[in-house]
Design a protein around this motif. Structure first.
Motif, PDB file in Angstrom:
ATOM      1  N   GLU A 121       0.835  -1.204   0.000  1.00  0.00           N
ATOM      2  CA  GLU A 121       0.000   0.000   0.000  1.00  0.00           C
ATOM      3  C   GLU A 121       0.866   1.249   0.000  1.00  0.00           C
ATOM      4  O   GLU A 121       0.583   2.226  -0.696  1.00  0.00           O
ATOM      5  CB  GLU A 121      -0.907  -0.001   1.223  1.00  0.00           C
ATOM      6  CG  GLU A 121      -2.278  -0.598   1.001  1.00  0.00           C
ATOM      7  CD  GLU A 121      -3.105   0.235   0.025  1.00  0.00           C
ATOM      8  OE1 GLU A 121      -3.657   1.279   0.417  1.00  0.00           O
ATOM      9  OE2 GLU A 121      -3.190  -0.163  -1.157  1.00  0.00           O
ATOM     10  N   ARG A 124       2.285   1.651  -3.438  1.00  0.00           N
ATOM     11  CA  ARG A 124       1.234   2.079  -4.371  1.00  0.00           C
ATOM     12  C   ARG A 124       0.992   3.585  -4.275  1.00  0.00           C
ATOM     13  O   ARG A 124       0.800   4.263  -5.294  1.00  0.00           O
ATOM     14  CB  ARG A 124      -0.054   1.319  -4.079  1.00  0.00           C
ATOM     15  CG  ARG A 124      -1.196   1.665  -5.029  1.00  0.00           C
ATOM     16  CD  ARG A 124      -2.424   0.816  -4.761  1.00  0.00           C
ATOM     17  NE  ARG A 124      -3.107   1.205  -3.544  1.00  0.00           N
ATOM     18  CZ  ARG A 124      -4.029   2.183  -3.467  1.00  0.00           C
ATOM     19  NH1 ARG A 124      -4.338   2.884  -4.543  1.00  0.00           N
ATOM     20  NH2 ARG A 124      -4.625   2.443  -2.328  1.00  0.00           N
ATOM     21  N   LYS A 125       1.028   4.103  -3.057  1.00  0.00           N
ATOM     22  CA  LYS A 125       0.720   5.517  -2.838  1.00  0.00           C
ATOM     23  C   LYS A 125       1.930   6.428  -3.032  1.00  0.00           C
ATOM     24  O   LYS A 125       1.788   7.564  -3.484  1.00  0.00           O
ATOM     25  CB  LYS A 125       0.166   5.711  -1.428  1.00  0.00           C
ATOM     26  CG  LYS A 125      -1.179   5.047  -1.204  1.00  0.00           C
ATOM     27  CD  LYS A 125      -1.603   5.162   0.259  1.00  0.00           C
ATOM     28  CE  LYS A 125      -2.938   4.488   0.505  1.00  0.00           C
ATOM     29  NZ  LYS A 125      -3.318   4.523   1.946  1.00  0.00           N
ATOM     30  N   PRO A 128       4.869   4.458  -6.924  1.00  0.00           N
ATOM     31  CA  PRO A 128       4.137   3.586  -7.862  1.00  0.00           C
ATOM     32  C   PRO A 128       4.963   3.044  -9.014  1.00  0.00           C
ATOM     33  O   PRO A 128       4.560   2.067  -9.652  1.00  0.00           O
ATOM     34  CB  PRO A 128       3.005   4.495  -8.377  1.00  0.00           C
ATOM     35  CG  PRO A 128       3.530   5.889  -8.184  1.00  0.00           C
ATOM     36  CD  PRO A 128       4.359   5.835  -6.934  1.00  0.00           C
ATOM     37  N   TYR A 175      -1.342  -6.847  -6.271  1.00  0.00           N
ATOM     38  CA  TYR A 175      -1.042  -5.435  -6.509  1.00  0.00           C
ATOM     39  C   TYR A 175      -0.430  -5.226  -7.884  1.00  0.00           C
ATOM     40  O   TYR A 175      -0.588  -4.157  -8.487  1.00  0.00           O
ATOM     41  CB  TYR A 175      -0.137  -4.895  -5.396  1.00  0.00           C
ATOM     42  CG  TYR A 175      -0.935  -4.374  -4.223  1.00  0.00           C
ATOM     43  CD1 TYR A 175      -0.906  -3.030  -3.877  1.00  0.00           C
ATOM     44  CD2 TYR A 175      -1.746  -5.219  -3.478  1.00  0.00           C
ATOM     45  CE1 TYR A 175      -1.648  -2.533  -2.809  1.00  0.00           C
ATOM     46  CE2 TYR A 175      -2.497  -4.750  -2.416  1.00  0.00           C
ATOM     47  CZ  TYR A 175      -2.450  -3.400  -2.079  1.00  0.00           C
ATOM     48  OH  TYR A 175      -3.203  -2.933  -1.036  1.00  0.00           O
ATOM     49  N   VAL A 178      -3.767  -5.715 -10.236  1.00  0.00           N
ATOM     50  CA  VAL A 178      -4.859  -4.754 -10.075  1.00  0.00           C
ATOM     51  C   VAL A 178      -4.385  -3.312 -10.175  1.00  0.00           C
ATOM     52  O   VAL A 178      -5.033  -2.475 -10.797  1.00  0.00           O
ATOM     53  CB  VAL A 178      -5.586  -4.993  -8.728  1.00  0.00           C
ATOM     54  CG1 VAL A 178      -6.646  -3.917  -8.484  1.00  0.00           C
ATOM     55  CG2 VAL A 178      -6.219  -6.376  -8.708  1.00  0.00           C
ATOM     56  N   TYR A 179      -3.235  -3.021  -9.570  1.00  0.00           N
ATOM     57  CA  TYR A 179      -2.781  -1.639  -9.483  1.00  0.00           C
ATOM     58  C   TYR A 179      -1.608  -1.321 -10.409  1.00  0.00           C
ATOM     59  O   TYR A 179      -1.160  -0.167 -10.462  1.00  0.00           O
ATOM     60  CB  TYR A 179      -2.374  -1.307  -8.048  1.00  0.00           C
ATOM     61  CG  TYR A 179      -3.514  -1.396  -7.063  1.00  0.00           C
ATOM     62  CD1 TYR A 179      -4.645  -0.594  -7.206  1.00  0.00           C
ATOM     63  CD2 TYR A 179      -3.453  -2.283  -5.996  1.00  0.00           C
ATOM     64  CE1 TYR A 179      -5.690  -0.679  -6.305  1.00  0.00           C
ATOM     65  CE2 TYR A 179      -4.493  -2.371  -5.089  1.00  0.00           C
ATOM     66  CZ  TYR A 179      -5.615  -1.572  -5.245  1.00  0.00           C
ATOM     67  OH  TYR A 179      -6.646  -1.651  -4.351  1.00  0.00           O
TER      68      TYR A 179
END
Length: 335
Positions: A121, A124-125, A128, A175, A178-179
């Motif tokens: 997380e 991701r934030k 990235p 991750y 999806v991300y």
């Protein structure tokens, strides 16, 4: 087969900002040494919790070439700062003892499950574009239904550690899928070599065998007929570097094996022969270990070889010789 030319690691990593969680541990420190030699800007993150294998001596001589940050992967405040601007993250931090995971399952979950999700997380934030390689484990397969074990085999862990490592691995794949956070996982088998933990069997039984041989204590081989494969640490590091720079590895969780298969009894005899001292005796399995032993295991790692061109270069005998030589000189540092 992989028809791509061998990657130019110097071009990929020179000047790159590389973060290694568990960077003072066994594999992490060997990886840090290789990356520093390639000109990377390495940050080694480690909690230095005594039970988990991190050791400042593992990076002796690298003090002016890498940055060391004493932090815990459960501390997302520091991780949030450390991952920003990173190009690569080699995520090796973990609780590796199968027995400890059964005695203290909540700590194992916190490190191998919850912290992994929080780290992803955070990436991701705040990072990235970072590329991640996660150190997974063959333990997630449990007791094999067939050999060699390929990636289509059922995942059926036999202990808490295996379940939590499986969750950590799949968080990385999720991750990625999806991300778009570029992540790959390597399911490590028995990795060995200089800088591994030898004071006890928390990391690998082979470590304590080496300690026993060098101290003149007979090796206890539990069972003895179990078949295993082993990866010398330099070959493991090579696979991790390849996984980081090979786009086809994104979203993959693949096995890594070794250069052959050997029984534990034969391995003990080879170690005694290579060391030129010591002895080995076959003993029955302790009950608490027998409950979580997986029997025979060796990997089918053809998929990794096909995608990356990886192949092991160090034989078991040569790897043992290098490892024994290292601990013959430095054993007192690891006790």
């Amino acid at each position: 087969m992989n028809d791509n030319p061998a990657p130019d690691f110097a071009a990929a990593f020179s000047g790159a900002r590389v973060i290694i969680t568990g960077g003072l541990g066994f594999i992490g420190s060997n990886l840090a040494r290789r990356l520093a030699g390639l000109g990377a800007e390495v940050t080694a993150i480690d909690s230095l919790i005594p039970e988990y294998g991190g050791h400042l001596f593992n990076v002796a001589g690298l003090e002016d070439r890498i940055r060391v940050n004493i932090s815990d992967v459960r501390d997302m405040h520091s991780l949030r700062y450390l991952v920003q601007g990173g190009d690569y993250l080699f995520n090796l931090a973990g609780q590796t003892s199968h027995l400890d995971s059964m005695h203290d399952p909540q700590t194992d979950l916190a490190i191998n499950g919850t912290a992994q999700l929080s780290l992803l997380e955070t990436c991701r934030k705040h990072a990235p574009a970072i590329r991640i390689v996660f150190a997974s484990t063959r333990q997630i397969y449990g007791k094999p239904d067939y050999l060699p074990v390929d990636e289509k085999h059922l995942l059926r862990p036999v202990d808490v550690n295996g379940i939590n490592k499986m969750a950590g691995e799949w968080y990385h794949i999720l991750y990625n899928n999806v991300y778009g956070l570029k992540a790959a996982a390597l399911r490590l088998t028995n990795t060995y070599g200089p800088r591994m933990r030898v004071k006890d069997a928390r990391q690998t039984f082979l470590g304590i065998w080496i300690k026993m041989v060098l101290e003149g204590t007979p090796i206890e081989v539990w069972g003895g007929e179990q078949l295993r494969d082993f990866t010398y640490v330099d070959d493991c590091v090579e696979a991790m570097l390849l996984a980081a720079v090979t786009p086809a590895m994104e979203g993959q969780a693949l096995n890594i094996g070794g250069d052959g298969v050997i029984s534990l009894k034969d391995l003990a005899e080879m170690l005694v022969r290579v060391a030129g001292q010591g002895s080995a005796a076959v003993k029955p399995f302790p009950a608490e270990r027998k409950r979580i032993d997986i029997g025979d295991y060796y990997a089918d790692d053809r998929r990794l070889r096909e995608l990356t061109g990886w192949t092991p270069r160090v034989s078991m005998e040569e790897g043992l010789a290098r490892t024994v030589a290292y601990y013959r000189e430095h054993l007192d540092r690891y006790l």
